[in-house]
Scaffold this motif. Structure first.
Motif, PDB file in Angstrom:
ATOM      1  N   GLU A   1       0.831  -1.244  -0.070  1.00  0.00           N
ATOM      2  CA  GLU A   1      -0.104  -0.052  -0.105  1.00  0.00           C
ATOM      3  C   GLU A   1       0.962   1.281   0.070  1.00  0.00           C
ATOM      4  O   GLU A   1       0.284   2.204  -0.638  1.00  0.00           O
ATOM      5  CB  GLU A   1      -1.026   0.097   1.289  1.00  0.00           C
ATOM      6  N   THR A   2       2.035   1.091   0.622  1.00  0.00           N
ATOM      7  CA  THR A   2       3.110   2.347   0.774  1.00  0.00           C
ATOM      8  C   THR A   2       3.285   2.684  -0.612  1.00  0.00           C
ATOM      9  O   THR A   2       3.815   3.801  -1.210  1.00  0.00           O
ATOM     10  CB  THR A   2       4.009   1.986   1.644  1.00  0.00           C
ATOM     11  N   GLU A   3       4.020   1.480  -1.442  1.00  0.00           N
ATOM     12  CA  GLU A   3       4.657   1.710  -2.662  1.00  0.00           C
ATOM     13  C   GLU A   3       3.338   2.336  -3.454  1.00  0.00           C
ATOM     14  O   GLU A   3       3.785   3.167  -4.468  1.00  0.00           O
ATOM     15  CB  GLU A   3       4.949   0.489  -3.150  1.00  0.00           C
ATOM     16  N   MET A   4       2.348   1.867  -3.560  1.00  0.00           N
ATOM     17  CA  MET A   4       0.998   2.178  -4.415  1.00  0.00           C
ATOM     18  C   MET A   4       0.723   3.683  -4.189  1.00  0.00           C
ATOM     19  O   MET A   4       0.556   4.573  -5.014  1.00  0.00           O
ATOM     20  CB  MET A   4      -0.018   1.326  -4.616  1.00  0.00           C
ATOM     21  N   THR A   5       0.857   4.088  -2.863  1.00  0.00           N
ATOM     22  CA  THR A   5       0.294   5.223  -2.592  1.00  0.00           C
ATOM     23  C   THR A   5       1.342   6.344  -3.038  1.00  0.00           C
ATOM     24  O   THR A   5       1.143   7.281  -3.483  1.00  0.00           O
ATOM     25  CB  THR A   5       0.040   5.561  -0.885  1.00  0.00           C
ATOM     26  N   SER A   6       2.651   5.982  -2.938  1.00  0.00           N
ATOM     27  CA  SER A   6       3.765   6.847  -3.120  1.00  0.00           C
ATOM     28  C   SER A   6       3.863   7.009  -4.484  1.00  0.00           C
ATOM     29  O   SER A   6       4.179   8.434  -4.735  1.00  0.00           O
ATOM     30  CB  SER A   6       5.224   6.198  -2.812  1.00  0.00           C
TER      31      SER A   6
END
Length: 531
Positions: free
Chosen positions: A350-355
């Protein structure tokens, strides 16, 4: 109060609101994550906030504030307050009917907002239930908008800017108090949204009373609707719905299209948008709110050159704060998202996608801030139709870009489309103001923009080099202890700020020098008072 002081006052309290908002979002990310329940809640939360941006903070404010400001200067406080009471009474009745209408049609509304949801019956039913709970927030927050408009016209920006803190606190508290007793964690949070709107009315009523302003409901709505001034207000409100709320309209387009990408995509864009909202809300909204009554006053008094000077100043301040913010968000997107949101149900994926979405949105940040600074130039003249025409073109552009980029790039393509559409909007406003001789960008201002861009790029290079060295030293950012991550991020932010200020000083950025002079003068006055 000068333009910078007005921006600083509103912006500082808005910053407080955004900080508490991030605390709220950190809690939401921990308890809701980025799955079906989170997607359903964010639809329910976005729905009243869309109409809030269109009606309350968009059309109502853009039409109401210039009329109140001009009445204050021409006819005095009593006449202005009476006009405000009539306007609030009429629109409260209209919005109450609208809210009831939307409650009945909510299943169809959710289907339009998230066309991908009907494929998942559980998510769809949950989104409908939560939306019915949150939607009355629109009625309360619209009253708050009028209260804020009156205070802003009186030169009081602090209390209105601080009001959203109540919403953030209530939502955060609700997670711990109501979540254990609700059908889902999102139900208690949804109830807190509506209740917070009611508390904000009480908050601003107190500050209005301190200014000897008490708004009494007017009984004869039919008579009020025939009032020439109220008719004029409505004429300006109707086109202003699209004109002032284009950013939120584009966010809704993003939500509608990204609901087709898959589970979690709505949440990724929500969290990314929240990060972009920090500089956009603090800088863009502060400039927009501060400049509108000032421009209205100068135009009413036929001080056209002074109005143009204020517009130039607003654009300089906007660029000075927005461009480096965009570069910093692009360079620090992963550590920021990781620290703020990666807890509980919000994982590394989720962090990667949001970033990635943060980076895509950040490219459009400067143009959206500048549009926020330019739009009041039309509203101050009572021209709410022209921004509508621009908004329709931007809406079509955003939709076309989104459909074109969604398939190959998923949710990131949708975010990129929003950024591209923002530059279409900026071009229209610059061209429209020039054609009408309201204002034009000159060589000096372009040179200042280039200085700010170069200073920001220098900062970006320093931040990327610093992170590269940190990665070789720390091996893996994600393996660090939480407090170590916070210290490193704070250090990177300070390094970025220092490098930007040094570069801006070398390039002699004019607006920065003006701000520093104001701070120095204020500091000297404070020292003299102490001595």
């Amino acid at each position: 109060m000068s333009l910078f002081k007005s921006i600083a006052t509103f912006g500082s309290f808005t910053l407080l609101s955004r900080v508490t908002g991030f605390v709220r979002d950190m809690v939401l990310a921990r308890f809701l994550g980025a799955g079906i329940i989170a997607d359903a809640f964010f639809i329910a939360f976005k729905l009243p906030n869309l109409f809030r941006s269109l009606f309350a903070e968009g059309a109502f404010t853009s039409a109401f504030v210039p009329m109140v400001s001009q009445k204050l200067s021409a006819e005095g406080k009593d006449k202005a307050v009476l006009f405000a009471a009539k306007a609030i009474s009429a629109l409260t009745v209209i919005l109450a009917v609208f809210v009831l209408f939307m409650e009945v049609l909510m299943p169809y509304v959710v289907q339009v907002m998230a066309p991908g949801f009907p494929k998942n019956l559980q998510a769809f039913d949950l989104a409908v239930d939560l939306s019915r709970i949150t939607f009355p927030f629109l009625l309360f927050i619209s009253i708050v908008s009028f209260q804020s408009g009156i205070l802003n016209s009186l030169g009081k920006f602090a209390a209105p800017a601080a009001a959203p803190v109540i919403l953030n606190i209530m939502m955060t508290i609700a997670v711990f108090i109501f979540v254990p007793f609700g059908l889902t964690p999102a139900h208690g949070i949804s109830f807190s949204v509506t209740f917070a709107g009611f508390l904000e009315i009480i908050w601003l009523a107190y500050f209005l009373k301190k200014q000897d302003v008490v708004i009494y409901p007017q009984k004869s709505i039919a008579k009020i609707m025939k009032d020439p001034e109220i008719k004029t207000l409505f004429k300006r409100i109707t086109p202003g719905i699209l004109g002032a709320g284009i950013y939120q309209i584009n966010m809704v387009v993003d939500t509608i299209i990204v609901s087709l990408v898959g589970a979690g995509a709505i949440s990724w864009l929500y969290y990314a948008n929240r990060l972009q909202q920090l500089p956009l809300g603090v800088v863009g909204a502060a400039i927009s709110v501060a400049i509108l009554p000032i421009l209205s006053k100068h135009i009413k008094e036929d001080k056209i050159q002074e109005a143009k000077r204020i517009q130039t100043q607003a654009c300089e301040y906007g660029a000075l704060l927005a461009i480096p913010s965009a570069v910093a968000l692009i360079c620090l997107s992963t550590p920021i998202v990781n620290i703020l949101f990666q807890h509980g149900k919000f994982g590394s994926f989720e962090t990667e996608m949001t970033s990635l979405a943060v980076i895509a949105y950040s490219f459009g940040l400067p143009s959206y801030v500048l549009v926020k600074a330019l739009t009041p130039n039309f509203f101050a003249r009572g021209d709410t139709k022209t921004p509508v025409k621009y908004s329709i073109i931007v809406f079509i552009a955003n939709l076309c870009f989104s459909l074109l980029l969604m398939k190959p790039f998923g949710h990131v393509g949708v975010a990129v489309a929003t950024s591209l559409a923002s530059y279409v909007s900026l071009y229209q406003y610059l061209r429209g103001l020039y054609k009408r001789n309201y204002w034009q960008i000159d060589f000096v201002l372009v040179k200042e923009f280039l200085k700010i861009i170069l200073s920001s790029l220098f900062m970006g290079v320093i931040l990327l080099l610093a992170q590269k060295n940190l990665h070789s030293y720390c091996q893996n950012w994600l393996d660090l202890i939480y407090w170590q991550k916070i210290l490193i991020l704070v250090g990177l932010c300070l390094l970025g700020l220092a490098s930007f200020l040094i570069a801006a000083k070398v390039f002699k950025v004019r607006s920065l020098e003006e701000i520093l002079k104001i701070f120095i003068q204020k500091s000297r006055k404070n020292v003299k008072k102490i001595l």
